[in-house]
Design an enzyme around this catalytic site. Structure first.
Site, short mmCIF file in Angstrom:
data_model
loop_
_atom_site.label_atom_id
_atom_site.label_comp_id
_atom_site.label_asym_id
_atom_site.label_seq_id
_atom_site.Cartn_x
_atom_site.Cartn_y
_atom_site.Cartn_z
N GLY A 1 25.53 2.35 -32.61
CA GLY A 1 25.07 3.38 -31.66
C GLY A 1 25.58 3.10 -30.26
O GLY A 1 25.80 4.03 -29.47
N ALA A 2 25.78 1.82 -29.96
CA ALA A 2 26.24 1.48 -28.62
C ALA A 2 27.64 2.03 -28.35
O ALA A 2 27.98 2.34 -27.21
CB ALA A 2 26.21 -0.04 -28.43
N GLY B 1 0.84 -1.20 0.00
CA GLY B 1 0.00 0.00 0.00
C GLY B 1 0.86 1.24 0.00
O GLY B 1 1.83 1.36 -0.76
N GLY B 2 0.54 2.16 0.90
CA GLY B 2 1.24 3.44 0.95
C GLY B 2 2.73 3.31 1.21
O GLY B 2 3.51 4.18 0.84
C1 HXC Z 1 -3.62 -0.90 11.60
C2 HXC Z 1 -2.58 -2.91 11.37
C3 HXC Z 1 -2.41 -2.68 9.99
C4 HXC Z 1 -2.92 -1.48 9.46
C5 HXC Z 1 -1.54 -4.59 10.45
N1 HXC Z 1 -2.03 -4.11 11.59
N2 HXC Z 1 -1.77 -3.74 9.44
N3 HXC Z 1 -3.17 -2.03 12.16
N4 HXC Z 1 -3.52 -0.61 10.31
N5 HXC Z 1 -2.76 -1.19 8.18
C6 HXC Z 1 -1.96 -4.72 12.91
C7 HXC Z 1 -2.88 -5.92 13.04
O1 HXC Z 1 -4.15 -5.49 13.43
C8 HXC Z 1 -2.17 -6.72 14.12
O2 HXC Z 1 -2.45 -6.12 15.35
C9 HXC Z 1 -0.71 -6.46 13.85
O3 HXC Z 1 -0.67 -5.26 13.08
C10 HXC Z 1 -0.06 -7.56 13.07
O4 HXC Z 1 -0.86 -7.85 11.95
P1 HXC Z 1 -1.24 -9.35 11.53
O5 HXC Z 1 -2.29 -9.25 10.49
O6 HXC Z 1 -1.55 -10.14 12.76
O7 HXC Z 1 0.14 -9.86 10.96
P2 HXC Z 1 0.43 -10.75 9.70
O8 HXC Z 1 -0.46 -11.96 9.71
O9 HXC Z 1 1.88 -10.95 9.67
O10 HXC Z 1 0.00 -9.88 8.44
C11 HXC Z 1 0.72 -8.70 8.13
C12 HXC Z 1 -0.04 -7.92 7.02
C13 HXC Z 1 -1.51 -7.77 7.42
C14 HXC Z 1 0.08 -8.71 5.72
C15 HXC Z 1 0.67 -6.60 6.84
O11 HXC Z 1 -1.57 -7.26 8.74
C16 HXC Z 1 -2.26 -6.87 6.51
O12 HXC Z 1 -2.67 -7.28 5.43
N6 HXC Z 1 -2.51 -5.64 6.97
C17 HXC Z 1 -3.31 -4.69 6.23
C18 HXC Z 1 -2.56 -4.20 5.05
C19 HXC Z 1 -3.31 -3.09 4.34
O13 HXC Z 1 -4.29 -3.39 3.63
N7 HXC Z 1 -2.95 -1.84 4.63
C20 HXC Z 1 -3.59 -0.70 4.09
C21 HXC Z 1 -2.98 -0.51 2.74
S1 HXC Z 1 -3.74 0.82 1.91
P3 HXC Z 1 -2.41 -6.94 16.72
O14 HXC Z 1 -2.93 -5.97 17.72
O15 HXC Z 1 -3.28 -8.14 16.51
O16 HXC Z 1 -0.99 -7.30 16.95
C22 HXC Z 1 -2.65 2.00 2.03
C23 HXC Z 1 -3.09 3.23 1.30
C24 HXC Z 1 -2.09 4.33 1.43
O17 HXC Z 1 -1.62 1.89 2.60
C25 HXC Z 1 -1.91 4.97 0.10
C26 HXC Z 1 -1.04 6.20 0.23
C27 HXC Z 1 -0.60 6.62 -1.13
#
Ligand code: HXC
Length: 510
Positions: free
Chosen positions: A404-405, A169-170
Site C-alpha cells: 500500500g505504501a 491557556g488561551g
Molecule cells: C494578568 C498577568 C497574567 C495574566 C502574568 N501576568 N500572567 N497579568 N493576567 N494572565 C503578570 C503578572 O501579574 C506579573 O505582573 C507579570 O505578568 C509577570 O508575571 P510573573 O508571574 O511575575 O512571571 P513569571 O514568574 O515568569 O511567570 C509567568 C507565568 C505566570 C508562568 C506566565 O505569570 C502565570 O502562571 N500566569 C498566569 C497564567 C494563567 O493561568 N493564565 C490564564 C490562563 S486561562 P507584574 O506587574 O508583577 O510584572 C486562559 C483561558 C483562555 O488563558 C481560554 C480561551 C480559549
C-alpha cells in the site's frame, strides 16, 4: 507646535519602554529579547511600521483603571523580510505578562484582517501568560475572535507562530491553528494547563519543561515544527523560511537566483544505493544533491524521522520535498510519519508549492501499537493528501516501493504527474521473503526450493520494469540525472491546471 510634537515623542517613548526598565532587565536575565528587539532581528532594517502604539485596555476592575500601559502587551504592525511584506504581532511579556485583554485582542485581529485583505503572511510571536485575568469574559471573547480569524486565514495566507516564552491557556490555540510553530529551547513552553493544575487534577508532578518544552513538542507531541537554541537564531531562521513561501495562495512561491547548473550530472548518486538491499543509506543526501546549492529547510526534523519533509529550491523556485528515510526504521510508514507528511503535503498544496517525492518504503509498520493507534486512518491521511493535491507532483522511486505504501507515496495512481524510478527500484506487493513464505507455503520446509522461489520472485518483481511496462512509471532514469530530470519536469508542469469536482470541502480522515 513644538509642544505638540514633544508630547507625541513623550508618548511614543513611553510606549516603547513597555513595562519599564526593571521588567526589560528581567526579560534579558531570562535569556530572552524584548518584543521590539525581536522585531528588529526579524525584519529588514528600518522596515517596521507600527500600528496601535497608543491602544490601552479599558478595564476598570481590580484597580486596572490606574494601571494602563500604551500598547497593552502586544506590538503590532507590518514590515518586510528580504523586501517581502509580512504582518506581525509580537507579545510583550513586560506588559501585564503579555496577557490578552479585549483591546490587545483587537490589535491582533486588525493585523490578521489586514494581512488577509492584502495577501501577506502573519507572524505571531508568543511570550505571554494567557488571558488577562482581570478582564474575565472579555479576554475569552478576544481569544475567540483571534481564533476565528486564524481559521478564515488558513490556506489563504501563511501563518507562522514563534514561541519565545510561556504560551499557555488561551494562547496555545491560535498557534495550533497556524501553519507552523517554532520554539526556543529552554526558554519557551506550551501547554493548555500548567504544572500546578496538572498536579491538582491528576496528582502528576511535572516541570514546565517536561510538560511542554521545545524537546517534548518537537520529538513527542509534534506540536512544534522546529526548535532553536536562542531568540536570535530562531528569528534568523524564520527569515529564511519566509523566503521559501508565497505571500498568499494567489501568488506563486518567490523565485531567487540559483547558481547551480541543473544540467550537470551528479555521478555520486549512481552509487548512493548500497548493493545489499537491506543496508540503509541517507536519503537526505539525495535531497541535498537535488536542491539548489544543497539548501534545505527541514520541517519536523526531530519527529517521525522515518520520513523527511521540508522546503528546497530547484532552479530558484520553492519545492516541497517528501522522502522516506531508510536510515530510520528502514523508512517504513507509521502513523506519525503519515500524519507528518500529510500535513506538509497539504501546506504545499494550499500555497502552490510543487511536490517532489523520493520513495524507498518497505510498507506500513505492522503491530498492535500501530493498529490500536489508528494506523488505518493516519495512513489514509497521507493517501488523501497526495491525491487531492493539484500542485505539480514528481515522484522518483529509488529502491523499495512495497504494498500500500507504493500507492500512497505519490504514485501515478494518486494523480502524480511524472513518475520516475531508478534502475535499483523494486516495486512489489511485498519483499521476497514474505511473499515466498505465503505463496509457496507448501515448500516452507525445503530450503533449496524456497531459495529457488525467492530468486524467481526477485527476478520477476524486484525491479522497476514491470511497472514501467504498464506505464505506471513514465521512465527509468539514471540516478546521476535526477536533478536535471526533475528540474525539466517542473518546468513542463508550470502551467498545470486541474479541475476538482465541486464540493464545499473534502472530509479528510482526521
Ligand atoms: C494578568 C498577568 C497574567 C495574566 C502574568 N501576568 N500572567 N497579568 N493576567 N494572565 C503578570 C503578572 O501579574 C506579573 O505582573 C507579570 O505578568 C509577570 O508575571 P510573573 O508571574 O511575575 O512571571 P513569571 O514568574 O515568569 O511567570 C509567568 C507565568 C505566570 C508562568 C506566565 O505569570 C502565570 O502562571 N500566569 C498566569 C497564567 C494563567 O493561568 N493564565 C490564564 C490562563 S486561562 P507584574 O506587574 O508583577 O510584572 C486562559 C483561558 C483562555 O488563558 C481560554 C480561551 C480559549
Amino acid at each position: 507646535m513644538h509642544e505638540i510634537i514633544r508630547e507625541l515623542e513623550r508618548r511614543r517613548a513611553a510606549a516603547q519602554l513597555g513595562g519599564g526598565e526593571k521588567r526589560i532587565d528581567a526579560q534579558h536575565a531570562r535569556g530572552k529579547l524584548t518584543a521590539r528587539e525581536r522585531l528588529e532581528i526579524l525584519l529588514d532594517e528600518g522596515s517596521f511600521e507600527e500600528f496601535d502604539t497608543f491602544v490601552e485596555h479599558r478595564s476598570t476592575d481590580f484597580g486596572m483603571e490606574a494601571n494602563r500601559i500604551p500598547g497593552d502587551g502586544v506590538v503590532t504592525g507590518w514590515g518586510t523580510i528580504n523586501g517581502r511584506l509580512v504582518y506581525l504581532f509580537v507579545k510583550d511579556f513586560t506588559v501585564f505578562g503579555g496577557s490578552l485583554s479585549a483591546a490587545h485582542a483587537q490589535k491582533i485581529v486588525k493585523i490578521q484582517q489586514m494581512a488577509l485583505r492584502n495577501g501577506a503572511p502573519v507572524i505571531g510571536v508568543f511570550d505571554a501568560g494567557g488571558a488577562r485575568i482581570q478582564e474575565g469574559v472579555d479576554a475569552l471573547a478576544g481569544y475567540g475572535e483571534v481564533f476565528a480569524n486564524n481559521v478564515l486565514s488558513s490556506g489563504v495566507i501563511p501563518q507562522i507562530s514563534i514561541i519565545m516564552g510561556p504560551c499557555a491557556g488561551g494562547d496555545v490555540y491560535s498557534p495550533a491553528m497556524t501553519d507552523f510553530i517554532f520554539m526556543v529551547r529552554d526558554t519557551s513552553y506550551m501547554f493548555v494547563t500548567g504544572p500546578d493544575v496538572v498536579k491538582t487534577v491528576t496528582n502528576e508532578v511535572v516541570s514546565a519543561e517536561e510538560l511542554g518544552g521545545a524537546k517534548i513538542h518537537t520529538t513527542k507531541s509534534s506540536i512544534a515544527d522546529g526548535a532553536y537554541d536562542n531568540d536570535i537564531e530562531c528569528l534568523l531562521q524564520m527569515r529564511r523560511l519566509i523566503d521559501y513561501l508565497p505571500t498568499s495562495n494567489r501568488e506563486q512561491p518567490p523565485s531567487w537566483p540559483s547558481f547551480q547548473d541543473v544540467d550537470k550530472d551528479d555521478v555520486s548518486l549512481d552509487t548512493l544505493i548500497p548493493s545489499n538491499p537491506n543496508k540503509p543509506y541517507d536519503m537526505k543526501e539525495l535531497i541535498l544533491k537535488v536542491a539548489d546549492e544543497g539548501d534545505f529547510f527541514e520541517i519536523q526534523e526531530s519527529f517521525a524521522k522515518n520520513i523527511i519533509t521540508g522546503f528546497g529550491r530547484i532552479e530558484g523556485s520553492t519545492v516541497g520535498f517528501v522522502a522516506n528515510q531508510p536510515m530510520v526504521l528502514a523508512g517504513v510508514l507509521d502513523s506519525d510519519a503519515s500524519r507528518k507528511a500529510a500535513r506538509f503535503v497539504r501546506f504545499c498544496d494550499c500555497f502552490n508549492i510543487p511536490l517532489v517525492t523520493f520513495v524507498d518504503v518497505p510498507g506500513f509498520l505492522p503491530g498492535t501499537a500501530q493498529e490500536y493507534g489508528g494506523l488505518i486512518k493516519h495512513g489514509a491521511k497521507l493517501l488523501f493528501a497526495f491525491t487531492e493535491a493539484t500542485v505539480p507532483k514528481i515522484t522518483c522511486i529509488t529502491r523499495k516501493a512495497f504494498g500500500g505504501a507504493y500507492d500512497v507515496m505519490a504514485s501515478k495512481h494518486m494523480r502524480a504527474d511524472i513518475n520516475y524510478a531508478w534502475p535499483t527500484a523494486q516495486i512489489a506487493v511485498m519483499g521476497a521473503k514474505g511473499a515466498v513464505e505465503i505463496i509457496f507455503r507448501a515448500d516452507i520446509n525445503d530450503p533449496a526450493k524456497i531459495a529457488e522461489r525467492t530468486r524467481e520472485y526477485e527476478e520477476r518483481f524486484l525491479n522497476p520494469f514491470v511497472a514501467a511496462q504498464r506505464g505506471y512509471l513514465d521512465e527509468v532514469i539514471m540516478p546521476h540525472s535526477t536533478r536535471r530530470r526533475i528540474a525539466r519536469g517542473l518546468r513542463s508542469l508550470r502551467n498545470k491546471r486541474v479541475e476538482m469536482p465541486w464540493k464545499k470541502h473534502d472530509n479528510i480522515p482526521l
